[in-house]
Design a protein around this motif. Structure first.
Motif, PDB file in Angstrom:
ATOM      1  N   SER A  82       0.823  -1.207   0.000  1.00  0.00           N
ATOM      2  CA  SER A  82       0.000   0.000   0.000  1.00  0.00           C
ATOM      3  C   SER A  82       0.857   1.258   0.000  1.00  0.00           C
ATOM      4  N   VAL A  83       1.890   1.265   0.840  1.00  0.00           N
ATOM      5  CA  VAL A  83       2.787   2.420   0.894  1.00  0.00           C
ATOM      6  C   VAL A  83       3.480   2.610  -0.456  1.00  0.00           C
ATOM      7  N   ALA A  84       3.898   1.504  -1.079  1.00  0.00           N
ATOM      8  CA  ALA A  84       4.565   1.581  -2.379  1.00  0.00           C
ATOM      9  C   ALA A  84       3.622   2.158  -3.439  1.00  0.00           C
ATOM     10  N   ALA A  85       2.353   1.728  -3.429  1.00  0.00           N
ATOM     11  CA  ALA A  85       1.379   2.246  -4.392  1.00  0.00           C
ATOM     12  C   ALA A  85       1.176   3.741  -4.203  1.00  0.00           C
ATOM     13  N   SER A  86       1.088   4.160  -2.947  1.00  0.00           N
ATOM     14  CA  SER A  86       0.904   5.584  -2.661  1.00  0.00           C
ATOM     15  C   SER A  86       2.141   6.386  -3.052  1.00  0.00           C
ATOM     16  N   PHE A  87       3.318   5.815  -2.824  1.00  0.00           N
ATOM     17  CA  PHE A  87       4.569   6.483  -3.203  1.00  0.00           C
ATOM     18  C   PHE A  87       4.611   6.721  -4.713  1.00  0.00           C
ATOM     19  N   LEU A  88       4.211   5.706  -5.476  1.00  0.00           N
ATOM     20  CA  LEU A  88       4.193   5.841  -6.933  1.00  0.00           C
ATOM     21  C   LEU A  88       3.176   6.892  -7.372  1.00  0.00           C
ATOM     22  N   THR A  89       2.002   6.858  -6.751  1.00  0.00           N
ATOM     23  CA  THR A  89       0.959   7.822  -7.103  1.00  0.00           C
ATOM     24  C   THR A  89       1.411   9.245  -6.812  1.00  0.00           C
ATOM     25  N   GLN A  90       1.980   9.437  -5.624  1.00  0.00           N
ATOM     26  CA  GLN A  90       2.405  10.780  -5.234  1.00  0.00           C
ATOM     27  C   GLN A  90       3.590  11.262  -6.073  1.00  0.00           C
ATOM     28  N   GLY A  91       4.300  10.330  -6.689  1.00  0.00           N
ATOM     29  CA  GLY A  91       5.400  10.697  -7.572  1.00  0.00           C
ATOM     30  C   GLY A  91       4.965  10.950  -9.000  1.00  0.00           C
ATOM     31  N   GLY A  92       3.651  10.822  -9.256  1.00  0.00           N
ATOM     32  CA  GLY A  92       3.127  11.096 -10.585  1.00  0.00           C
ATOM     33  C   GLY A  92       3.100   9.905 -11.521  1.00  0.00           C
ATOM     34  N   ALA A  93       3.356   8.699 -11.014  1.00  0.00           N
ATOM     35  CA  ALA A  93       3.352   7.512 -11.871  1.00  0.00           C
ATOM     36  C   ALA A  93       1.938   7.214 -12.375  1.00  0.00           C
ATOM     37  N   HIS A  94       1.820   6.810 -13.615  1.00  0.00           N
ATOM     38  CA  HIS A  94       0.542   6.423 -14.186  1.00  0.00           C
ATOM     39  C   HIS A  94       0.777   5.704 -15.512  1.00  0.00           C
ATOM     40  N   LEU A  95      -0.256   5.046 -15.990  1.00  0.00           N
ATOM     41  CA  LEU A  95      -0.223   4.404 -17.304  1.00  0.00           C
ATOM     42  C   LEU A  95      -1.203   5.114 -18.224  1.00  0.00           C
ATOM     43  N   ASP A  96      -0.774   5.399 -19.442  1.00  0.00           N
ATOM     44  CA  ASP A  96      -1.666   5.945 -20.458  1.00  0.00           C
ATOM     45  C   ASP A  96      -2.084   4.805 -21.373  1.00  0.00           C
ATOM     46  N   VAL A  97      -3.334   4.416 -21.277  1.00  0.00           N
ATOM     47  CA  VAL A  97      -3.856   3.292 -22.049  1.00  0.00           C
ATOM     48  C   VAL A  97      -4.795   3.815 -23.128  1.00  0.00           C
ATOM     49  N   SER A  98      -4.499   3.486 -24.355  1.00  0.00           N
ATOM     50  CA  SER A  98      -5.318   3.946 -25.473  1.00  0.00           C
ATOM     51  C   SER A  98      -6.757   3.453 -25.321  1.00  0.00           C
ATOM     52  N   GLY A  99      -7.688   4.364 -25.420  1.00  0.00           N
ATOM     53  CA  GLY A  99      -9.093   4.014 -25.308  1.00  0.00           C
ATOM     54  C   GLY A  99      -9.598   3.958 -23.883  1.00  0.00           C
ATOM     55  N   VAL A 100      -8.695   3.986 -22.915  1.00  0.00           N
ATOM     56  CA  VAL A 100      -9.076   3.937 -21.501  1.00  0.00           C
ATOM     57  C   VAL A 100      -8.722   5.240 -20.809  1.00  0.00           C
ATOM     58  N   GLN A 132      13.638   4.385   8.341  1.00  0.00           N
ATOM     59  CA  GLN A 132      15.096   4.305   8.425  1.00  0.00           C
ATOM     60  C   GLN A 132      15.765   4.544   7.074  1.00  0.00           C
ATOM     61  N   GLY A 133      15.004   4.473   5.986  1.00  0.00           N
ATOM     62  CA  GLY A 133      15.569   4.685   4.657  1.00  0.00           C
ATOM     63  C   GLY A 133      15.723   6.164   4.342  1.00  0.00           C
ATOM     64  N   ALA A 134      16.361   6.434   3.214  1.00  0.00           N
ATOM     65  CA  ALA A 134      16.602   7.820   2.800  1.00  0.00           C
ATOM     66  C   ALA A 134      15.406   8.420   2.069  1.00  0.00           C
ATOM     67  N   THR A 135      14.475   7.590   1.606  1.00  0.00           N
ATOM     68  CA  THR A 135      13.319   8.078   0.853  1.00  0.00           C
ATOM     69  C   THR A 135      12.289   8.693   1.795  1.00  0.00           C
ATOM     70  N   PRO A 136      11.804   9.890   1.504  1.00  0.00           N
ATOM     71  CA  PRO A 136      10.776  10.521   2.358  1.00  0.00           C
ATOM     72  C   PRO A 136       9.527   9.648   2.438  1.00  0.00           C
ATOM     73  N   MET A 137       8.870   9.667   3.588  1.00  0.00           N
ATOM     74  CA  MET A 137       7.635   8.908   3.757  1.00  0.00           C
ATOM     75  C   MET A 137       6.502   9.556   2.962  1.00  0.00           C
ATOM     76  N   VAL A 138       5.509   8.762   2.627  1.00  0.00           N
ATOM     77  CA  VAL A 138       4.382   9.270   1.854  1.00  0.00           C
ATOM     78  C   VAL A 138       3.508  10.179   2.713  1.00  0.00           C
ATOM     79  N   ARG A 139       2.831  11.098   2.036  1.00  0.00           N
ATOM     80  CA  ARG A 139       1.859  11.939   2.722  1.00  0.00           C
ATOM     81  C   ARG A 139       0.642  11.089   3.105  1.00  0.00           C
ATOM     82  N   LYS A 140       0.053  11.389   4.254  1.00  0.00           N
ATOM     83  CA  LYS A 140      -1.100  10.627   4.723  1.00  0.00           C
ATOM     84  C   LYS A 140      -2.287  11.544   4.972  1.00  0.00           C
ATOM     85  N   LEU A 141      -3.478  10.992   4.732  1.00  0.00           N
ATOM     86  CA  LEU A 141      -4.699  11.710   5.069  1.00  0.00           C
ATOM     87  C   LEU A 141      -4.949  11.590   6.564  1.00  0.00           C
TER      88      LEU A 141
END
Length: 244
Positions: A82-100, A132-141
């Motif tokens: 879940s944290v990984a999915a949120s990290f990707l989303t907050q980083g602007g990751a997405h898929l552009d699917v033709s027709g979708v 403990q890692g160098a990557t900032p934690m995700v923003r939370k609601l």
């Protein structure tokens, strides 16, 4: 009507659901939805927890922290996912699917586990390890908000990670008339990325959350889940439930 269909309807007629005014029979739509849900059979081979833990992977190393405990590996695994999915989303990751169109890597997960299974402890330990890692934690609601506060929180933190402990009790509040009622419809809007709008009495224009989205991970006690959530609330398309 065939004998089998008549028998099924007779059985469903005995089932009642909770409402603000007490117990009431299932509607025809509820019965149809319940039959569809019961008819769905997942193949056992579709999910095997240890397939998520290949040797040398981060998840494999993470789960070693729980080897000497009674905590199911599923709790830390799905929190990390879940944290990984949120990290990707907050980083602007997405898929552009033709027709979708644009598909975001958001996930909606609910973990069911017995009381005393250390659900909160497991997620807290995962958070400590990730910090403990160098990557900032995700923003939370923020959690525990009434509806007027909730939409402001989402407006200011659209795309954030919603982690909700005791999610059954939280969702039960949305089903009752009161200061949380509008959240249910707004959550459904967010699932399909439909704009959410609200105007406070003191405002002259509506607050609009354009393309609302978030990754959601909730934890709850399986013994009380049925009393907290009704059948129609369980039928959000493609939402996933994991148990321990």
């Amino acid at each position: 009507m065939s004998k089998s269909k008549a028998a099924t309807k007779s059985l469903l007629d005995r089932i009642q659901k909770s409402s603000p005014k007490g117990k009431k029979p299932l509607s025809e739509a509820d019965m149809k939805a319940l039959v569809q849900m019961l008819a769905f059979k997942a193949e056992p081979e579709q999910y095997e927890m240890y397939q998520l833990l290949p040797e040398g992977s981060f998840l494999k190393r993470l789960c070693r922290h729980f080897d000497e405990t009674d905590i199911s590996y599923e709790l830390p695994i799905f929190h990390v996912i879940s944290v990984a999915a949120s990290f990707l989303t907050q980083g602007g990751a997405h898929l552009d699917v033709s027709g979708v169109g644009e598909i975001l890597p958001t996930l909606w997960l609910i973990g069911l586990a017995p009381s005393g299974s250390a659900k909160t402890l497991a997620t807290n330990e995962v958070e400590k390890i990730l910090k403990q890692g160098a990557t900032p934690m995700v923003r939370k609601l923020a959690t525990g908000c009434a509806d007027a506060e909730w939409i402001i929180e989402l407006h200011n933190n659209n795309g954030a990670f919603w982690f909700q402990d005791e999610v059954g009790k939280e969702f039960a509040k949305y089903r009752k008339p009161g200061p949380y009622t509008r959240i249910k419809d707004w959550v459904l809007n967010a699932y399909s990325h439909e704009d959410i709008a609200n105007r406070l009495k003191s405002e002259t224009s509506k607050m609009v959350v354009a393309k609302p989205h978030f990754t959601f991970h909730g934890l709850t006690v399986d013994e009380t889940w049925r009393s907290d959530i009704d059948i129609t609330s369980m039928l959000v398309p493609d939402s996933k439930v994991h148990g321990t």
